[in-house]
Design an enzyme around this catalytic site. Structure first.
Site, short mmCIF file in Angstrom:
data_model
loop_
_atom_site.label_atom_id
_atom_site.label_comp_id
_atom_site.label_asym_id
_atom_site.label_seq_id
_atom_site.Cartn_x
_atom_site.Cartn_y
_atom_site.Cartn_z
N GLY A 53 5.47 10.18 -0.54
CA GLY A 53 4.80 9.13 -1.30
C GLY A 53 4.63 7.81 -0.57
CG HIS A 54 6.54 4.43 1.79
ND1 HIS A 54 6.57 3.92 3.06
CD2 HIS A 54 6.59 3.37 0.97
CE1 HIS A 54 6.66 2.61 3.02
NE2 HIS A 54 6.67 2.25 1.76
CG PHE A 55 1.97 4.28 2.10
CD1 PHE A 55 2.05 3.85 0.78
CD2 PHE A 55 2.55 3.49 3.09
CE1 PHE A 55 2.66 2.64 0.46
CE2 PHE A 55 3.17 2.30 2.77
CZ PHE A 55 3.22 1.87 1.46
CB ILE A 60 4.99 3.69 7.59
CG1 ILE A 60 4.75 3.02 6.25
CG2 ILE A 60 3.73 3.70 8.43
CD1 ILE A 60 4.40 1.54 6.36
#
Length: 153
Positions: A53-55, A60
């Site tokens: 989820g990041h991203f 990252i």
């Protein structure tokens, strides 16, 4: 940079309470009790849960997790220093001052985590810590720790 560790994952798990997916130190490359410093390593892979989820499409490592990795590396050194009290006390990450994020950390990067304590007492400690990818500083800050009785948490 895949140096031979002075402490491997089993040793780290004996010194830190963290476990997957929150154990963010893979090995200790060196430590020095005289300078109260430690150098550790974290291999950042695309399989890290936070990358989902990041991203999506541009992964990252969250900066707060880089700081946590630095705190864990410093915590290993505190665990070594606490040797005789290790069963009774634990170091908790208390705070961060002057945190700076300088470069993104991406899958495939090898994070080198360095911390040097300016203060260690019966109550806790303070360390300046930096995370590197190669020779580039990616994050840094002043970390504070408190030592508490294990039974109190």
């Amino acid at each position: 940079m895949n140096e031979k560790p002075v402490l491997g994952i089993q040793d780290i798990q004996n010194l830190l309470p963290h476990r997957y997916p929150f154990l963010l130190v893979d090995k200790i490359l060196s430590y020095d009790l005289n300078t109260r410093s430690v150098v550790a390593q974290k291999n950042v892979t695309i399989n890290e849960p936070f990358f989902a989820g990041h991203f999506p499409g541009a992964p990252i490592m969250p900066g707060v997790l880089i700081l946590e990795a630095l705190a864990q590396a410093a915590g290993v050194l505190l665990g070594i220093i606490l040797e005789n009290d290790r069963d009774k006390k634990i170091a908790l990450f208390l705070g961060i001052q002057k945190a700076k994020f300088r470069q993104p950390v991406k899958p495939g990067d090898v994070l080198t985590l360095k911390a040097e304590f300016s203060l260690i007492s019966a109550k806790g400690g303070k360390a300046f810590a930096q995370a590197f990818v190669g020779s580039q500083v990616v994050a840094e800050g002043e970390l504070s720790f408190v030592l508490v009785k294990k039974e109190s948490i």
